[in-house]
Design a protein around this motif. Structure first.
Motif, short mmCIF file in Angstrom:
data_model
loop_
_atom_site.label_atom_id
_atom_site.label_comp_id
_atom_site.label_asym_id
_atom_site.label_seq_id
_atom_site.Cartn_x
_atom_site.Cartn_y
_atom_site.Cartn_z
N ASN A 136 0.82 -1.31 0.15
CA ASN A 136 -0.06 -0.08 0.00
C ASN A 136 1.11 1.28 0.01
O ASN A 136 0.56 2.18 -0.81
CB ASN A 136 -1.10 -0.11 1.27
N LYS A 137 1.97 1.34 0.70
CA LYS A 137 2.86 2.40 1.07
C LYS A 137 3.27 2.54 -0.56
O LYS A 137 3.91 3.71 -0.86
CB LYS A 137 3.87 2.20 2.13
N ARG A 138 3.80 1.57 -0.99
CA ARG A 138 4.49 1.76 -2.34
C ARG A 138 3.77 2.33 -3.46
O ARG A 138 4.17 3.15 -4.34
CB ARG A 138 5.05 0.33 -3.29
#
Length: 426
Positions: free
Chosen positions: A265-267
């Motif tokens: 998700n952060k990527r």
């Protein structure tokens, strides 16, 4: 390694305790500074026993309930400190913080509640359902073909407000001895009457793609989340084209169970930030806002996981694709729309631009979509679902009045003063 984990756990416990203490102080201040709730005023209550992480279940009902409150005043009953603090900050409806059962008793004694709505299946719902002189109505927080939609817990409520024929067929097929003809009332999707709002971007020639994945799930049978298997690749591919605008709206619980899911998700978020920095005109959106509506109506196409988002988008009557779960244990109900939807396999994500072009020109798929919209939601003419919601509530109010007259004088409708009886504190 063990010591490191213990230190991490201890640090988290201290951090959580400090956050809890701060939240209690803020909540006490907010409650002390507001005007008391009017007595004997509210006839509908919405019971919410969850914290901020599940606030999305309440948010989707704000606008329909606010409209309903013009006729029948609505009060939110919130059981947790974190949930109450969030609701007091953002809810357009009045909120009562009822931490203990005694608090709950006090509000019930002071009001004239005829109907209680429930947006989820929290076990603490049963602390409210002990009261027999009001209708307990499950309104859920979405429509889908997930196994959650056929839980035997439906039988615990006097009535359930469901979307349409698909829901009725689903309940009739799975639940034994459930009188769905009486207890399940189809109303459509009143939230769809409020799918609007200001756009956070300037419309242009780009194709707008909403990617709204669900969370990773807490067991293999519910492993519908696609951020790891599909998301990183498909968003990366769309960001490269220069002809697409991505609206990325992940589930609020993304990453709470699986660290790898949270990292993916952060990527995606980082990739969106980088793409916007490179081309500010692209105006890709990472959407974590509380309101869901404009995303569904504004996007040219939506890519979603098996979740209520499928059916929210279906209610908007616009093109969508469903990510096919990679985990073979994930349960897929192929008796409904998922038997005829446009699937997106993980292996096809890098070619997503071509798949979207093909879907755009597929008139047969568009016709099939219209048929499914009717099956799930009935009449989707603007305002039709809201009218059905109000008619359902009016019918329940009439039924309540009938029982009140029938039992007048027998004492059954007297709500005792909590100070005169022994009431548990929690």
């Amino acid at each position: 390694m063990g010591i490191q984990k213990d230190v991490g756990r201890a640090f988290k416990l201290v951090k959580d305790a400090m956050a809890s203490r701060k939240a209690k102080t803020l909540l006490a201040g907010r409650l002390a500074s507001r005007e008391p709730l009017p007595r004997n005023h509210f006839t509908i209550a919405v019971y919410f026993a969850d914290g901020p992480v599940n606030m999305y279940q309440m948010r989707q009902w704000y606008k329909p309930l606010l409209k309903l409150a013009e006729t029948w005043p609505v009060l939110v009953l919130s059981r947790t400190g974190g949930g109450s603090l969030k609701l007091l900050k953002e809810s357009p409806l009045p909120v009562a913080h009822v931490r203990s059962v005694r608090d709950l008793e006090n509000v019930i004694h002071d009001q004239n509640i005829h109907i209680v709505f429930y947006v989820n299946q929290n076990p603490r719902n049963f602390q409210m359902m002990r009261y027999g002189r009001m209708w307990h109505v499950f309104i859920n927080h979405g429509e889908s073909d997930k196994m959650y939609m056929v839980t035997n817990q439906f039988k615990a409520y006097d009535y359930s407000l469901v979307a349409g024929q698909a829901a009725l067929s689903r309940l009739n097929r799975v639940l034994w001895d459930y009188d769905f003809d009486k207890r399940a009332i189809p109303i459509g999707r009143p939230q769809a009457d409020h799918f609007s709002g200001p756009l956070p971007y300037t419309p242009d020639s780009r194709q707008v793609v909403l990617y709204a994945p669900t969370w990773e799930g807490d067991r293999p049978a519910a492993a519908y989340g696609s951020i790891v298997t599909h998301g990183v690749a498909l968003v990366t591919a769309l960001l490269r084209t220069g002809t697409h605008r991505v609206i990325y709206r992940p589930h609020p619980r993304s990453g709470v169970v699986d660290h790898e899911y949270g990292a993916a998700n952060k990527r995606i978020v980082a990739a969106i930030e980088a793409a916007n920095a490179k081309d500010p005109a692209a105006q890709h959106i990472y959407d974590t806002g509380p309101n869901l509506g404009w995303q569904l109506s504004a996007a040219d196409v939506a890519i979603v996981d098996i979740s209520a988002m499928v059916y929210d988008r279906l209610a908007a009557g616009k093109p969508l694709m469903i990510t096919r779960p990679v985990d073979p244990s994930a349960l897929i109900d192929t008796s409904g729309y998922l038997s005829d939807c446009e699937w997106l396999d993980a292996s096809a994500t890098e070619g997503i631009a071509g798949a979207l072009d093909a879907l755009k020109n597929n008139t047969t798929a568009a016709a099939r979509l219209d048929s499914w919209v009717q099956h799930y939601f009935g009449d989707t003419t603007p305002g039709a679902a809201t009218a059905r919601l109000h008619a359902a509530v009016a019918g329940l109010m009439t039924e309540w009045d009938r029982h009140a007259v029938l039992h007048a004088g027998d004492g059954l409708f007297d709500i005792p003063d909590p100070d005169s009886v022994d009431v548990p504190e929690s």
